[in-house]
Write a protein that holds these residues in place. Structure first.
Motif, short mmCIF file in Angstrom:
data_model
loop_
_atom_site.label_atom_id
_atom_site.label_comp_id
_atom_site.label_asym_id
_atom_site.label_seq_id
_atom_site.Cartn_x
_atom_site.Cartn_y
_atom_site.Cartn_z
N ARG A 130 0.96 -1.12 0.17
CA ARG A 130 -0.03 -0.03 -0.10
C ARG A 130 0.76 1.19 0.17
O ARG A 130 0.71 2.26 -0.76
N GLU A 131 1.97 1.22 0.85
CA GLU A 131 2.86 2.55 0.92
C GLU A 131 3.66 2.70 -0.41
O GLU A 131 3.51 3.89 -0.81
N LEU A 132 4.00 1.58 -0.96
CA LEU A 132 4.55 1.64 -2.36
C LEU A 132 3.79 2.26 -3.38
O LEU A 132 4.14 3.44 -4.34
N LEU A 133 2.66 1.74 -3.50
CA LEU A 133 1.49 2.36 -4.56
C LEU A 133 1.20 3.89 -4.05
O LEU A 133 1.12 4.89 -5.06
N ARG A 134 0.97 4.22 -2.85
CA ARG A 134 0.46 5.44 -2.43
C ARG A 134 1.56 6.60 -2.47
O ARG A 134 1.54 7.64 -2.67
N GLY A 135 2.72 5.78 -2.38
CA GLY A 135 4.16 6.70 -2.43
C GLY A 135 4.62 7.08 -3.89
O GLY A 135 5.33 7.94 -4.31
N PHE A 136 4.03 6.35 -4.89
CA PHE A 136 4.41 6.82 -6.30
C PHE A 136 3.57 7.98 -6.93
O PHE A 136 2.60 8.23 -6.35
N PRO A 137 4.34 8.84 -7.46
CA PRO A 137 3.72 10.16 -8.17
C PRO A 137 2.46 9.96 -8.75
O PRO A 137 2.32 9.29 -9.80
N ALA A 138 1.34 10.34 -8.07
CA ALA A 138 -0.04 10.16 -8.64
C ALA A 138 -0.08 10.56 -10.04
O ALA A 138 -1.12 9.94 -10.81
N SER A 139 0.62 11.75 -10.51
CA SER A 139 0.40 12.07 -11.84
C SER A 139 1.09 11.02 -13.03
O SER A 139 0.38 11.30 -14.20
N ARG A 140 1.57 10.30 -12.47
CA ARG A 140 2.24 9.23 -13.34
C ARG A 140 1.68 7.86 -13.28
O ARG A 140 2.43 6.75 -13.92
N LEU A 141 0.98 7.63 -12.47
CA LEU A 141 0.34 6.29 -12.09
C LEU A 141 -1.30 5.99 -12.31
O LEU A 141 -1.91 7.10 -11.68
N SER A 142 -1.43 5.00 -12.97
CA SER A 142 -2.87 4.70 -13.25
C SER A 142 -3.15 3.42 -12.75
O SER A 142 -2.30 2.43 -13.04
N LEU A 143 -4.10 3.14 -11.97
CA LEU A 143 -4.41 1.76 -11.53
C LEU A 143 -5.79 1.44 -12.18
O LEU A 143 -6.47 2.15 -12.02
N ALA A 144 -5.87 0.09 -12.57
CA ALA A 144 -6.89 -0.41 -13.28
C ALA A 144 -6.98 -2.06 -12.83
O ALA A 144 -6.18 -2.71 -12.47
N ALA A 145 -8.47 -2.33 -12.98
CA ALA A 145 -8.90 -3.77 -12.26
C ALA A 145 -9.91 -4.22 -13.50
O ALA A 145 -10.61 -3.45 -14.24
N VAL A 146 -9.86 -5.66 -13.79
CA VAL A 146 -10.56 -6.21 -14.77
C VAL A 146 -12.15 -6.39 -14.47
O VAL A 146 -12.61 -6.74 -15.44
N SER A 147 -12.48 -5.80 -13.46
CA SER A 147 -13.98 -5.92 -13.26
C SER A 147 -14.32 -4.65 -12.30
O SER A 147 -13.47 -4.07 -11.63
N GLU A 148 -15.54 -4.20 -12.26
CA GLU A 148 -16.03 -3.25 -11.42
C GLU A 148 -15.97 -3.67 -9.82
O GLU A 148 -15.50 -2.72 -8.92
N THR A 149 -16.23 -4.75 -9.80
CA THR A 149 -16.35 -5.53 -8.50
C THR A 149 -14.90 -5.43 -7.85
O THR A 149 -14.47 -5.10 -6.65
N LEU A 150 -13.91 -5.66 -8.63
CA LEU A 150 -12.44 -5.78 -8.20
C LEU A 150 -11.96 -4.42 -7.99
O LEU A 150 -11.21 -3.92 -7.13
N ALA A 151 -12.52 -3.41 -8.82
CA ALA A 151 -12.20 -2.03 -8.93
C ALA A 151 -12.38 -1.37 -7.55
O ALA A 151 -11.78 -0.72 -6.76
N THR A 152 -13.55 -1.59 -7.27
CA THR A 152 -14.29 -1.05 -5.88
C THR A 152 -13.50 -1.57 -5.06
O THR A 152 -13.41 -0.87 -3.77
N SER A 153 -13.26 -2.76 -4.71
CA SER A 153 -12.63 -3.39 -3.52
C SER A 153 -11.35 -3.10 -3.26
O SER A 153 -10.75 -2.36 -2.27
N LEU A 154 -10.35 -2.85 -4.65
CA LEU A 154 -9.17 -2.18 -4.34
C LEU A 154 -9.20 -0.91 -3.90
O LEU A 154 -8.04 -0.34 -3.27
N GLN A 155 -10.03 -0.14 -4.58
CA GLN A 155 -10.04 1.32 -4.22
C GLN A 155 -10.48 1.73 -2.68
O GLN A 155 -9.68 2.53 -2.24
N ASP A 156 -11.44 0.78 -2.30
CA ASP A 156 -11.66 1.04 -0.74
C ASP A 156 -10.39 0.70 0.07
O ASP A 156 -10.17 1.21 1.02
#
Length: 367
Positions: A130-156
């Motif tokens: 979590r710290e690795l992903l949060r610490g990466f410059p947000a302007s250069r990082l996009s996270l995507a998941a292969v379903s709405e269900t998975l995306a919502t879970s990861l985002q939370d």
């Protein structure tokens, strides 16, 4: 601008992941150079054409920095950095958290490169991840998941935006590749005497639920000598499944074909497709079956209900009795009507357009 597509490994266990990345990259502008990195395995083991590839031939211990390999981590990262600089890449597409843990520390200090991480299934997000992903410059990082269900879970869990990139197929191309019913049945070794044919496709691993499915099918098919279950796939559970198939209540009723490279062309051999998974990030088999006009009975998972809603046929995962009853009910209804309703709900044409646009937006940085 060029793209580096970084995958953990080749081989059958990663076939669906390669398929998704192949779909994403097929949506980018023509002529944009793409090179695939395989951290383990070889390009020849991949189930899709990955194009120009660099095979790193790294072990899991080395990639994860286990034992003595922890000391070599700075050297390995310097090799990755040199290769990225030589590639002149401006976008790097990463296959899941394992690859992200390996490459993000290198990419963090390379401001000319944007990063897209694709999550394919449920992921254990430890504090360091979590710290690795949060610490990466947000302007250069996009996270995507292969379903709405998975995306919502990861985002939370992450507290970061995660784009839902529900994988999809080009309906026209997929349907054009399908073999006619009789040809598909012949390819699978079925005969005209096999009146009712249920199909299941996937790796022979525990989470696919095939052991429970065999027990359920044995109950449902009792007294139906002309029912068949065809399981297409390969994996470490083969011997255990084969032993169960040899029991008297399943003898002659189940075919275990092994891996078939042309399985996506054979769905018309089936009357129903059964997906007894215990867990899925998306479930490409569901989409393939419905595109072929074959109805689906699936485990009661949020990711399947996300795609089929009330037109889906569901049974609790790993529940032999419930699955047996659901298979029996499926045998008694007009399959074509169920397939049509599920096709309309999935809306493959719109799904393909949406997937294509989202994939282009992720690669271009507009997402």
């Amino acid at each position: 601008m060029s793209i580096i597509n970084v995958m953990w490994a080749g081989g059958l266990p990663f076939a669906s992941v390669h398929k998704v990345h192949h779909q994403i990259l097929s949506r980018i502008e023509p002529g944009m150079p793409v090179k695939t990195w395989l951290l383990q395995g070889s390009a020849s083991d991949c189930q899709v054409d990955v194009g120009p590839a660099h095979e790193w031939n790294l072990t899991s211990a080395r990639l994860k920095g286990r034992h003595i390999w922890r000391l070599f981590r700075p050297w390995m990262r310097s090799r990755f950095r040199e290769a990225l600089l030589d590639s002149d890449a401006r976008v790097v597409l990463l296959d899941g958290l394992g690859v992200a843990r390996t490459l993000l520390p290198v990419l963090k200090d390379m401001p000319q490169i944007r990063v897209v991480v694709i999550f394919h299934g449920a992921t254990r997000l430890h504090i360091a991840s979590r710290e690795l992903l949060r610490g990466f410059p947000a302007s250069r990082l996009s996270l995507a998941a292969v379903s709405e269900t998975l995306a919502t879970s990861l985002q939370d869990e992450l507290g970061l935006p995660v784009v839902a990139l529900r994988s999809a197929f080009d309906p026209v191309a997929f349907q054009a590749s399908l073999k006619p019913r009789e040809e598909a049945r012949a390819r699978l070794g079925l005969s005209s005497a096999d009146r009712r044919v249920f199909g299941a496709v996937g790796r022979l691993v525990g989470k696919k639920g095939f052991a429970s499915l065999l027990d359920a099918f044995a109950r449902a098919a009792s007294g139906h000598g002309d029912w068949r279950l065809v399981i297409v796939g390969e994996g470490p559970r083969r011997d255990a499944l084969q032993a169960r198939i040899a029991q008297p209540d399943l003898v002659g009723k189940v075919l275990l074909t092994g891996h078939l490279e042309d399985v996506a062309t054979l769905y018309k051999a089936f009357d129903w497709v059964l997906i007894p998974s215990l867990d899925e990030g998306l479930g490409l088999i569901l989409q393939e079956a419905i595109l072929a006009g074959i109805p689906v009975l699936a485990s009661e998972l949020a990711v399947f209900r996300e795609q089929l809603g009330d037109t889906g046929w569901y049974a609790p995962a790993n529940d032999e009795v419930a699955w047996s009853e659901a298979i029996t009910r499926a045998s008694q209804v007009p399959a074509d009507a169920v397939a049509l309703a599920q096709y309309q709900t999935l809306s493959p044409e719109q799904a393909w357009l949406s997937f294509s646009q989202t994939a282009r937006d992720l690669i271009s940085g507009r997402q």
